[in-house]
Design a protein around this motif. Structure first.
Motif, short mmCIF file in Angstrom:
data_model
loop_
_atom_site.label_atom_id
_atom_site.label_comp_id
_atom_site.label_asym_id
_atom_site.label_seq_id
_atom_site.Cartn_x
_atom_site.Cartn_y
_atom_site.Cartn_z
N ASN A 240 35.35 41.71 46.86
CA ASN A 240 36.73 41.44 47.26
C ASN A 240 37.65 41.97 46.16
O ASN A 240 37.76 41.38 45.09
CB ASN A 240 36.92 39.93 47.46
CG ASN A 240 38.32 39.57 47.93
OD1 ASN A 240 39.31 40.16 47.49
ND2 ASN A 240 38.40 38.60 48.83
N ASP A 242 40.86 42.11 45.85
CA ASP A 242 41.97 41.24 45.44
C ASP A 242 41.51 40.21 44.42
O ASP A 242 42.19 39.95 43.42
CB ASP A 242 42.58 40.52 46.66
CG ASP A 242 43.32 41.50 47.57
OD1 ASP A 242 43.72 42.57 47.09
OD2 ASP A 242 43.50 41.16 48.76
N TYR A 243 40.35 39.61 44.67
CA TYR A 243 39.79 38.67 43.70
C TYR A 243 39.53 39.39 42.37
O TYR A 243 39.80 38.85 41.29
CB TYR A 243 38.47 38.09 44.21
CG TYR A 243 38.57 37.06 45.31
CD1 TYR A 243 39.77 36.76 45.93
CD2 TYR A 243 37.43 36.36 45.72
CE1 TYR A 243 39.85 35.82 46.95
CE2 TYR A 243 37.50 35.41 46.74
CZ TYR A 243 38.70 35.15 47.35
OH TYR A 243 38.77 34.22 48.35
N ASP A 245 41.04 42.03 41.16
CA ASP A 245 42.30 42.30 40.47
C ASP A 245 42.83 41.05 39.76
O ASP A 245 43.33 41.12 38.63
CB ASP A 245 43.36 42.82 41.46
CG ASP A 245 43.04 44.23 41.95
OD1 ASP A 245 42.18 44.90 41.33
OD2 ASP A 245 43.63 44.66 42.96
N THR A 246 42.72 39.89 40.43
CA THR A 246 43.13 38.62 39.82
C THR A 246 42.32 38.37 38.55
O THR A 246 42.87 37.99 37.49
CB THR A 246 42.91 37.46 40.81
OG1 THR A 246 43.71 37.70 41.96
CG2 THR A 246 43.28 36.12 40.19
#
Length: 313
Positions: A240, A242-243, A245-246
């Motif tokens: 994932n 997005d995860y 990048d976080t």
């Protein structure tokens, strides 16, 4: 937050008298109770409660005693540096490693809290904790090779290749060919196995990064890649972004990455998935399926992730 207690295994039986006697070698209070705990593959573990402390007593059933001081002194160093790493306690004699029933053993503080089921709310916590570890290992005096680095992959790939199905051979060869592109990257002592079962959380905060027995010298970015591959997956087991990048944003608040590190992470994720795919095949062949004492993780899940990650590079 759903928390379950840390599971470990018991191979060597110890009585309350034996543990009480052992505690006389420490300044950690008087024996109250102990409890054998089930799970890990290579160690015997007990929770021990004294009048002053909650502890974990570990007896090493397979790990060579000469390798252990490195891991224990590393954990002591990280704990003193303020990282979320439980402290190994020294005996009154100053010894950090001792012997119980002819097995090397260590007594470590028991981190509060437990494991989490849903990683998303904890990505900043685990990435910040890892970044702090990387800053702190930079001034750790001792070193040893990372036991499951690229050389391990290449050796075990060669050993296993002929016994794999044709399409698995093709996948493995595809991965191996990619590793030639990896540059030299900033390196130091890394954890190398920071899966969810090696992190404890208490009231939403990271309370313990545990199980340092794969630690060794390799690139910090590889440690990030290993961690991304377990903490940043979607419900289908794919990466994932997005995860990820976080995770990376929070990591870089503490330890900024070079451009080369950032560019290498997708390829290092392929390296990590290859390592764990191979190690799970080996574990499955050695132990068969899981039973009450040993948890064998499914190689097919890691293989599917490897295919997903190769497509993303």
């Amino acid at each position: 937050m759903k928390v379950h207690s840390h599971q470990m295994s018991v191979y060597t039986e110890l009585s309350s008298q034996e543990i009480a006697q052992l505690l006389t070698q420490f300044d950690l209070g008087d024996y109250k109770k102990h409890q054998g705990i089930k799970a890990g593959v290579e160690n015997t573990n007990y929770f021990v409660t004294t009048s002053e402390h909650e502890l974990v007593l570990t007896l090493f059933e397979t790990l060579a005693a000469e390798r252990l001081p490195f891991y224990l002194l590393l954990c002591e160093h990280l704990n003193q540096a303020g990282c979320a790493v439980p402290r190994p306690y020294r005996q009154n004699s100053g010894d950090i490693l001792f012997s119980v029933k002819n097995k090397p053993a260590v007594l470590v503080e028991r981190a509060p809290g437990g494991h989490i089921d849903n990683t998303e709310p904890y990505l900043e916590q685990i990435s910040s904790g890892l970044a702090q570890v990387h800053l702190a290992t930079a001034n750790f005096e001792m070193s040893q090779d990372h036991s499951h680095g690229l050389a391990w992959i290449q050796h075990n790939a060669a050993e296993l290749m002929a016994s794999l199905p044709t399409q698995d051979q093709a996948l493995l060869n595809q991965a191996l060919a990619m590793f030639d592109q990896l540059p030299e990257l900033p390196s130091g002592i890394i954890h190398a196995d920071l899966f969810q079962d090696n992190a404890l959380f208490d009231n939403g905060k990271i309370s313990g990064i545990i199980d340092w027995y794969f630690a060794g010298y390799d690139s910090y970015a590889l440690d990030i890649a290993i961690t991304l591959n377990d903490w940043c997956l979607d419900d289908t087991g794919n990466y994932n972004r997005d995860y990820g990048d976080t995770f990376l944003t929070a990591y870089q608040h503490i330890r900024p990455l070079t451009l080369e590190e950032q560019q290498s992470i997708p390829l290092l994720q392929v390296q990590s998935a290859t390592r764990f795919w191979l190690s799970r095949i080996l574990a499955q062949r050695a132990h068969g399926e899981s039973d009450d004492n040993i948890t064998v993780k499914d190689p097919e899940i890691m293989k599917a992730l490897l295919v997903n990650l190769i497509a993303a590079v």
